[in-house]
Design an enzyme around this catalytic site. Structure first.
Site, PDB file in Angstrom:
ATOM      1  N   ARG A   3      -9.797 -26.034  15.175  1.00  0.00           N
ATOM      2  CA  ARG A   3      -8.700 -25.573  14.463  1.00  0.00           C
ATOM      3  C   ARG A   3      -8.073 -24.463  15.456  1.00  0.00           C
ATOM      4  NH1 ARG A   3      -9.764 -22.185   9.124  1.00  0.00           N
ATOM      5  NH2 ARG A   3      -9.952 -24.265   8.258  1.00  0.00           N
ATOM      6  N   GLY A 184      -4.326 -21.918  21.744  1.00  0.00           N
ATOM      7  CA  GLY A 184      -4.808 -22.488  22.888  1.00  0.00           C
ATOM      8  C   GLY A 184      -6.098 -21.785  23.482  1.00  0.00           C
ATOM      9  N   ARG A 185      -6.938 -21.252  22.733  1.00  0.00           N
ATOM     10  CA  ARG A 185      -7.966 -20.592  23.058  1.00  0.00           C
ATOM     11  C   ARG A 185      -7.850 -19.382  24.078  1.00  0.00           C
ATOM     12  NH1 ARG A 185      -9.060 -22.779  18.996  1.00  0.00           N
ATOM     13  NH2 ARG A 185     -10.917 -24.354  18.585  1.00  0.00           N
ATOM     14  N   LEU A 186      -6.775 -18.826  24.194  1.00  0.00           N
ATOM     15  CA  LEU A 186      -6.488 -17.767  25.216  1.00  0.00           C
ATOM     16  C   LEU A 186      -6.715 -16.679  24.421  1.00  0.00           C
ATOM     17  CD1 LEU A 186      -3.454 -19.218  27.696  1.00  0.00           C
ATOM     18  CD2 LEU A 186      -6.000 -18.694  28.142  1.00  0.00           C
TER      19      LEU A 186
END
Length: 207
Positions: A3, A184-186
């Site tokens: 997700r 973006g997992r940032l």
């Protein structure tokens, strides 16, 4: 099972309160206002003297600048591990809000007066359960627990005192990280860290 957390609201240093407990109070209020189920549920990890970890979910019952407080049987696994290796890690997993708070710090017992004051606010059933359950110990079956509970009811027909083996533990933070999910997992990770001089500093961590 992946997700993306979307753009979400950024978390910058300018957003943070000057101290971790005020910032925690803000986020905790947000979690309550959002209607999250049991927003005071937190995962507490301890380790035995050999460094073998264990984790469980408990309920936060108080917090201030001194730390986070929960209550337990001191003879339970977490109680004995905290006594032998007095450090813990705590996680508040507020996934619905794409937030986490991660705390690491030293563990100490609260005063007996604090324990007794809190114990007096518990429902009678929970008070009796604190006496009846040998927490973390092997029991033969459910019936044994039920019998112990019935015996405790008879032992304390009126007021139930706080057991000597039961009380509060306070996690006094060395670090408190506020984690905000981003795309973006940032993710944004901002951490309060207490220096060797006892001063709190704020630093950003890479996701």
């Amino acid at each position: 099972m992946r997700r993306d957390y979307g753009t979400g609201k950024a978390l910058s240093r300018d957003d943070l309160a000057p101290d971790w407990w005020t910032q925690f109070d803000r986020w905790f209020a947000d979690a309550v206002d959002a209607g999250l189920p049991e927003p005071n549920a937190m995962i507490v990890a301890t380790a035995d003297p050999a460094g073998r970890p264990s984790a469980r979910t408990v309920l936060l019952k108080g917090y201030d600048e001194r730390g986070l407080v929960f209550y337990t049987n001191y003879e339970s696994r977490k109680g004995t591990e905290a006594a032998a290796n007095p450090y813990a890690s705590v996680v508040f997993p507020w996934f619905a809000m794409r937030r986490q708070v991660v705390v690491g710090g030293a563990v100490t017992r609260v005063t007996r007066a604090e324990t007794e004051a809190y114990f007096a606010t518990r429902p009678r059933e929970s008070q009796l359960g604190a006496w009846a359950s040998p927490q973390s110990q092997v029991v033969p079956d459910r019936a044994a627990l039920d019998r112990a509970y019935e015996q405790t009811e008879r032992r304390f027909p009126e007021r139930v005192p706080a057991p000597e083996h039961w009380g509060g533990l306070r996690v006094a933070p060395h670090t408190v990280e506020f984690w905000q999910g981003r795309t973006g997992r940032l993710h944004d990770r901002l951490r309060y860290r207490r220096t060797d001089e006892g001063v709190w500093t704020i630093e950003r961590l890479a996701p």
